[in-house]
Write an enzyme that holds these catalytic residues in place. Structure first.
Site: not given
Lengths: 479, 275
Positions: A235-237, A240, A291, A388
């Site tokens: 998923g997204s940073t 994360g 991603c 992103e």
């Protein structure tokens, strides 16, 4: 350039049957949730409500983890060759019901049927086949027999490739002897729920695969659950980072596959027409909800005008619309929320001074849509060149020398993927050596295979999925 | 004649340095007690700057060259065996245990020296993808690695805490606490082994005073603790590390191929086949 007229060729949705309401899949069966909260999953192309899914709460997650713990007692004693057979059977069943899965995936997520049918589903089956074969060869995979599964693995997957991400996570986890509690994304839970039915059908021992639907709160309950021995997240940073933080004092396994802002470098000695195709595929595949999307086009200065000209012409031929139409190249944006995010970032890019090209096309009146977009005249400091966007938006930067290309490409906290286009072999190798990225596509882009490790450098996460290296994400290895 | 006593200093960027803070801590051995540098946050930042450069210079060398340099470290140890044995005995080991430890340490170094030009063949591979593509998983070192050595009195243990990452091309900041005399003594042989400045920095001090900074430092790519951390430290480290997705390894393997796996980044490259 005028588009050719295409006749509609709509894939029938009669092959799928969607229940109005779903519970969780725990202890080998669908159960009534403890949580009384439901959310609606909608088709992003029609805004029609497809089903209600339960928002799993602490008790639901608790039951799932307990079931996985019990499941582990059986699964860890199941002969590796038997584990393999369950996975082979799942692979076969997925192939058999592939069309049904593909249609459901396109309805729930908005991706074009030609992608769900020709990319997602074949890859899903291939992942189960590939990892099935590893289950009874772990002792020879890395030259040591001292490898152990973690136990109960908590897996959280995103909405861009819902079933494929399930396959990337579940197949290696089960092959290596772990048991799973999976939480699919809140906007795309339906194919995971259908997969749970297959687990019942193949007679997978109870508790080996558990599924809890829900939103971020459910994910958080799973991440923070004491019974989990390893977390695998895609998923997204930002999420994360939240998860790594939440691991805290617990000495558990963690792999993260996070965001990216991949550079797609086109040198002036590239085969330009091929590069245009690759760049288009790199950013517009799956509406740019990828991603590893090649979202930063790096053009050598002297080919800029010619390349942009070709690219805009090619973009104009992209067909945006009904995901179930077999002619569709670009489907619906996955959710209203994502559409708003893309719109806001693009507006910011225009305000910053970027030059925006968007293709001319009619968009359906219902649903969430975004025109394929291209920014030129962009400074590296603009947000559209750094953040992103996760949508069909390509940002162009230029460079003069290979050294400068590498510097620009690496000038980001991300490091998931990159592309290189040149006809000169030595330049490919020189560039690939210097790029901080886990996957590099040379004279191609967005290629995937279960045997090919995937994962990031830097803030794009750690651990690999796929290939022999993917096994290490689910095994504790000594000596 | 009056016997002269050695002053032990940190080994940073190929030089022996005191802590800029001027602070020291005492390590008492059976016959001697030593004042060792109590590494400060500033010392640590200097070490990181050095390790960044050290990573580049260490990586510029061919793997064949790195093999020879690491092998040279074993030659140095062998040559100075007696002084290590004496120091280990002063730490409380019997003479035979001390000799055994040096034997082990030398064997360990020779093993990793040989691994330095083979590890990629053992960990990388072609991938049989479906389609007309050449697909290879190339292996790269992670970058700057901070390692915390255990408190065990053993040169072998010390070496096993930094050679796994160093031998595959990472630059290493090796941190020792109670048994830091061993590490700072080893610095002399490291210095004589042609390791480029900054590829291996050896520090002494109190980990609890620096771990907050280390786990926050974005230029350190990974933190590997070969000493069991308490829950509180682990919590802070994970929280800090999450701000830059730093790799954290708690009690990683110290043996065999698995010892290097945490420090590898896998880079997979695709290229179409065609005419």
């Amino acid at each position: 350039m005028d588009k050719w007229e295409y006749s509609e060729s709509i894939e029938s949705d009669s092959i799928v049957s969607i229940k109005s309401k779903y519970g969780h899949f725990i202890d080998g069966k669908f159960s009534t949730p403890n949580s009384k909260k439901y959310l609606k999953t909608v088709s992003p192309s029609t805004e029609e409500v497809l089903a209600s899914i339960s928002v799993g709460n602490k008790n639901d997650v608790d039951s799932a983890v307990n079931s996985a713990k019990e499941g582990f007692k059986i699964w860890s004693k199941t002969a590796p060759s038997e584990r393999a057979k369950y996975l082979y059977k799942l692979a076969r069943l997925i192939q058999e019901r592939s069309r049904e899965f593909a249609v459901l995936e396109s309805m729930d997520g908005g991706k074009p049927i030609k992608e769900s049918r020709d990319f997602d589903l074949p890859q899903v089956a291939a992942n189960f086949f590939y990892f099935a074969g590893w289950a009874d060869k772990l002792d020879i995979s890395w030259g040591t027999k001292e490898m152990k599964p973690y136990g109960v693995v908590g897996q959280i997957i995103p909405w861009n490739f819902p079933l494929l991400m399930l396959a990337w996570k579940v197949a290696p986890a089960l092959a290596t002897g772990n048991t799973v509690v999976l939480k699919p994304a809140e906007t795309t839970p339906l194919t995971a729920l259908l997969f749970a039915e297959l687990c019942e059908e193949v007679g997978l021992p109870k508790g080996v695969f558990n599924l809890v639907t829900g939103d971020g709160t459910t994910g958080s309950e799973l991440v923070n659950h004491e019974g989990i021995s390893k977390i695998a997240f895609t998923g997204s940073t930002s999420v994360g980072k939240y998860i790594q933080n939440a691991v805290g004092e617990r000495d558990i396994g963690l792999t993260l596959e996070l965001g990216g802002k991949a550079a797609n470098i086109v040198y002036n000695d590239a085969a330009l027409d091929q590069a245009v195709e690759g760049v288009v595929n790199g950013i517009f595949f799956n509406q740019g909800h990828v991603c590893c999307a090649g979202s930063r086009l790096l053009l050598q200065e002297d080919i800029h005008d010619e390349f942009i000209n070709k690219l805009e012409k090619r973009m104009q031929t992209l067909r945006v619309g009904n995901p179930l139409d077999k002619n569709t190249d670009i489907g619906a944006i996955n959710s209203k929320e994502q559409l708003d995010k893309i719109t806001s970032l693009v507006n910011e890019g225009v305000n910053d001074g970027g030059e925006l090209f968007q293709i001319e096309c009619e968009l359906p009146s219902e649903g969430y849509w975004y025109r394929p977009s291209l920014f030129t005249n962009v400074q590296p400091s603009y947000n559209i060149a750094r953040e992103e966007i996760f949508g069909p938006v390509l940002t162009t930067l230029t460079f003069r020398t290979p050294e400068e290309a590498v510097d620009i490409a690496n000038n980001t906290e991300y490091g998931l993927s990159a592309g290189v286009w040149t006809e000169k072999g030595s330049k490919i190798l020189w560039t690939a050596d210097r790029l901080d990225a886990g996957v590099i596509w040379a004279n191609t882009f967005n290629k995937f295979d279960p045997s090919s490790p995937f994962g990031g450098y830097k803030e794009s996460g750690f651990g690999r999925e796929g290939g022999r290296h993917g096994l290490l994400s689910y095994l504790k290895v000594r000596s | 004649m009056t016997e002269i006593k050695k002053t032990y200093k940190n080994y940073v960027d190929g030089k022996y340095v005191r802590s800029e803070s001027g602070k020291t801590y005492t390590v008492e051995l059976k016959s001697e007690s030593y004042e060792l540098p109590l590494t400060s946050k500033k010392d640590l930042r200097d070490a990181v700057t050095s390790s960044k450069k050290g990573f580049d210079s260490w990586n510029k060398l061919s793997q064949y060259n790195r093999t020879q340099i690491i092998y040279r470290l074993s030659e140095m140890l062998e040559g100075n065996r007696d002084s290590y044995v004496e120091l280990l005995v002063d730490h409380g080991l019997t003479k035979s245990a001390a000799n055994k430890d040096i034997d082990n340490a030398i064997n360990t170094i020779v093993w990793y020296a040989g691994l330095a030009d083979k590890w990629e063949q053992l960990t990388g591979n072609l991938n049989p993808v479906d389609g007309e593509f050449f697909n290879i998983s190339h292996q790269e070192p992670l970058g700057v690695v901070f390692t915390l050595n255990s408190d065990e009195v053993s040169i072998d243990k010390l070496i096993r805490s930094f050679l796994p990452s160093l031998s595959i091309g990472c630059s290493v900041i090796s941190f020792s606490e109670k048994n830091a005399v061993l590490s700072l003594k080893l610095a002399e042989d490291v210095n004589n082994s042609d390791l480029p400045s900054g590829s291996l920095n050896l520090l002494s001090g109190d980990f609890t005073k620096v771990f907050d900074d280390i786990s926050r430092h974005v230029e350190i790519n990974a933190l590997a603790s070969y000493k069991k951390l308490n829950k509180e430290s682990l919590k802070t480290i994970n929280e800090n590390a999450s701000t830059s997705v730093k790799r954290i390894f708690h009690l990683p393997s110290e043996d065999g191929l698995s010892s290097i796996l945490p420090f590898i980044e896998t880079k997979t490259v695709w290229h179409p086949k065609g005419r």
